[in-house]
Design a protein around this motif. Structure first.
Motif, PDB file in Angstrom:
ATOM      1  N   GLU A  89       0.957  -1.057   0.141  1.00 31.16           N
ATOM      2  CA  GLU A  89      -0.072  -0.022  -0.161  1.00 31.16           C
ATOM      3  C   GLU A  89       0.771   1.386  -0.039  1.00 31.16           C
ATOM      4  OE1 GLU A  89      -3.437   0.356   2.556  1.00 31.16           O
ATOM      5  OE2 GLU A  89      -3.872  -1.834   2.499  1.00 31.16           O
TER       6      GLU A  89
ATOM      7  N   PRO B 276       2.022   5.366  -0.942  1.00 27.40           N
ATOM      8  CA  PRO B 276       1.210   6.419  -1.196  1.00 27.40           C
ATOM      9  C   PRO B 276       0.471   6.451  -2.684  1.00 27.40           C
ATOM     10  CG  PRO B 276       3.471   6.830  -0.392  1.00 27.40           C
ATOM     11  CD  PRO B 276       3.504   5.438  -0.924  1.00 27.40           C
ATOM     12  N   LEU B 277      -0.456   7.452  -2.556  1.00 26.66           N
ATOM     13  CA  LEU B 277      -1.207   7.668  -3.933  1.00 26.66           C
ATOM     14  C   LEU B 277      -0.262   7.675  -5.100  1.00 26.66           C
ATOM     15  CD1 LEU B 277      -4.221   8.021  -4.930  1.00 26.66           C
ATOM     16  CD2 LEU B 277      -3.704  10.535  -4.649  1.00 26.66           C
ATOM     17  N   GLN B 278      -0.534   6.827  -6.220  1.00 34.26           N
ATOM     18  CA  GLN B 278       0.387   7.166  -7.114  1.00 34.26           C
ATOM     19  C   GLN B 278      -0.242   6.596  -8.685  1.00 34.26           C
ATOM     20  OE1 GLN B 278       3.327   4.046  -6.105  1.00 34.26           O
ATOM     21  NE2 GLN B 278       1.916   2.226  -7.020  1.00 34.26           N
TER      22      GLN B 278
ATOM     23  N   ASP C  90       3.211  10.565 -10.491  1.00 30.08           N
ATOM     24  CA  ASP C  90       3.569  10.759  -9.173  1.00 30.08           C
ATOM     25  C   ASP C  90       4.190  12.077  -8.727  1.00 30.08           C
ATOM     26  OD1 ASP C  90       2.840   7.952  -9.497  1.00 30.08           O
ATOM     27  OD2 ASP C  90       4.628   7.303  -8.839  1.00 30.08           O
TER      28      ASP C  90
ATOM     29  N   MET D 279       1.893  15.060  -7.740  1.00 34.87           N
ATOM     30  CA  MET D 279       1.087  14.815  -6.512  1.00 34.87           C
ATOM     31  C   MET D 279       1.678  15.551  -5.243  1.00 34.87           C
ATOM     32  SD  MET D 279      -0.504  10.961  -7.019  1.00 34.87           S
ATOM     33  CE  MET D 279      -0.711  10.536  -8.797  1.00 34.87           C
TER      34      MET D 279
ATOM     35  N   PRO E  75      -6.161   7.617  -0.153  1.00 31.25           N
ATOM     36  CA  PRO E  75      -4.808   7.469   0.348  1.00 31.25           C
ATOM     37  C   PRO E  75      -3.782   8.728   0.403  1.00 31.25           C
ATOM     38  CG  PRO E  75      -4.936   6.263  -1.754  1.00 31.25           C
ATOM     39  CD  PRO E  75      -6.293   7.300  -1.671  1.00 31.25           C
ATOM     40  N   ALA E  76      -3.021   8.611   1.370  1.00 26.79           N
ATOM     41  CA  ALA E  76      -2.068   9.935   1.448  1.00 26.79           C
ATOM     42  C   ALA E  76      -1.103  10.035   0.356  1.00 26.79           C
ATOM     43  CB  ALA E  76      -1.296   9.692   2.713  1.00 26.79           C
TER      44      ALA E  76
ATOM     45  N   ARG F  37       8.342  11.530  -6.254  1.00 24.62           N
ATOM     46  CA  ARG F  37       8.397  10.239  -5.901  1.00 24.62           C
ATOM     47  C   ARG F  37       8.794   9.429  -7.096  1.00 24.62           C
ATOM     48  NH1 ARG F  37       3.700   8.548  -3.410  1.00 24.62           N
ATOM     49  NH2 ARG F  37       2.708   9.524  -5.326  1.00 24.62           N
TER      50      ARG F  37
END
Lengths: 260, 167
Positions: A13, A15-17, A84, A87, B114-115, B157
């Protein structure tokens, strides 16, 4: 680029991606229908479900050529298409600013993440069930159908088999995400980026991938040598470099006389 | 014609979704004049299922059967058949997200957004710092997207993503 059901989903899980499959709102702007229904589209599958008239300034509305508008919106299973990087852009700036103001790393991180107005919007595309996808499933899974990206069944999370319509990009507030249903593996995310590149930018981005496959390493950069322009330097992810020399054209042994 | 369509719809509604699907499969087949065995083979349905579907279609006046039990679309009903078959392409009354809602209700999927960074602050800070160091080593190369010139530093990221993803 081929993806398969075996290596499609990841179990962790992060981070948001990009590539996350979500239950979230989706919407588009279209010509208003007389009965308030969702207008005709290339999708037989229901995506939006509801409409709302879009008011416009009177100066525009009174114009004869004006077409009344409506938003078509609903809840749907969607995939995150935004990279990503985008974000955390605003969060990054806020973090830096807070650090410069003397906040500790943890304080700066907590405050930046807690700010609901930073990096609010992401782009998503809807999932079309296989029954409503025009192209054959084989073509979709082989990555030969331009503009769509395959999704494999994951019924435990409520994700049906289908394809993402990359041509339908909807910008949504990330705070409106109802749930994240599934996370894609790195292999599948790479395939998604390839599909996005083919849809929006390049029809043949495969050359770079093929070159990396042949070399067996990820290419980090390609540049001309600073001291010799005939040399091309390919910088690899592992820190090594490959140097290619551009060969000059062969000299015609018969010289100019041959061309006469 | 619309009354016939209503009858056909009503009969299929009464039968439920699976029976409606069977009827549609028969309708997709009958544009040619076919016998019961042909229909069974082409629709991969059982004899009783084909008979039930045919019965409803005959009652609705959509198809007709002759003394040799060969069926065909009733005269003048071709357009109607096209419209009924088209119903199969109409939006499903069950939303695509019904299974997702069920998964959330049963706790198989966590609700909420989600974070953007790891929930653990220490991990998140380490991630940001690692990215900043990498960015300073490799200016303008994060995720393969060239960044604009200037003072703004890039932090993403993207570099946590392995091979083949930085474009």
């Amino acid at each position: 680029m081929l993806v398969s059901s075996e290596n499609y989903y990841a179990e962790d899980e992060p981070p948001l991606q990009q590539g996350d499959i979500l239950l979230a709102p989706i919407g588009r702007i279209e010509k208003r229908t007389t009965d308030g229904s969702v207008g005709a589209s290339r999708w037989n599958s229901s995506i939006e479900g509801r409409t709302a008239p879009l008011p416009v300034p009177a100066e525009i509305e009174k114009h004869n050529d004006f077409v009344p508008l409506q938003s078509a919106h609903g809840i749907h299973v969607v995939m995150v298409t935004m990279h990503d990087c985008h974000m955390v852009k605003e969060m990054e700036r806020a973090y830096e600013k807070l650090r410069n103001q003397g906040a500790t790393k943890k304080e700066a991180m907590a405050k930046a993440e807690a700010d609901p107005n930073l990096d609010r919007f992401i782009t998503v595309s809807p999932l079309i069930p296989t029954a409503h996808v025009v192209q054959s499933r084989d073509q979709v899974e082989a990555g030969k159908a331009l503009g769509i990206f395959p999704v494999f069944d994951r019924s435990t999370s409520g994700v049906p088999e289908g394809a993402i319509d990359l041509g339908y990009q909807s910008t949504i507030d990330r705070h409106t995400i109802i749930a994240r249903l599934a996370v894609l593996s790195e292999e599948a995310r790479t395939a998604l980026r390839y599909a996005l590149a083919r849809t929006f930018a390049l029809r043949t981005p495969k050359i770079g991938f093929q070159l990396e496959h042949l070399i067996g390493q990820e290419i980090y950069d390609i540049r001309p040598d600073s001291t010799n322009q005939a040399v091309i330097v390919i910088e690899l992810k592992n820190g090594s470099e490959m140097r290619f020399i551009v060969e000059p054209d062969p000299v015609d042994p018969e010289g100019l006389a041959h061309r006469v | 014609m619309s009354a016939t369509l209503t009858r056909a719809n009503k009969s299929s509604e009464l039968l439920g979704g699976s029976a409606k699907a069977l009827i549609l499969r028969v309708l997709n087949t009958v544009p040619r004049r076919l016998g019961l065995n042909d229909l069974m083979r082409e629709t991969e349905m059982s004899k009783s299922a084909v008979r039930a579907a045919l019965q409803h279609l005959v009652e609705a006046g959509v198809i007709e059967a002759d003394t040799k039990k060969l069926v065909a679309i009733a005269p003048g009903q071709e357009e109607l058949v096209e419209r009924i078959v088209a119903l199969d392409d109409a939006p499903d009354s069950t939303p695509i997200y019904a299974a997702a809602l069920q998964a959330i209700a049963e706790g198989r999927v966590r609700a909420g957004a989600p974070a953007r960074v790891p929930r653990d602050l220490e991990t998140a800070v380490a991630m940001f710092d690692a990215l900043r160091r990498e960015e300073m080593d490799e200016p303008g190369l994060v995720s393969g997207f060239a960044e604009s010139e200037g003072e703004e530093r890039t932090l993403s990221r993207g570099s946590f993503v392995p091979s083949g993803t930085r474009r």
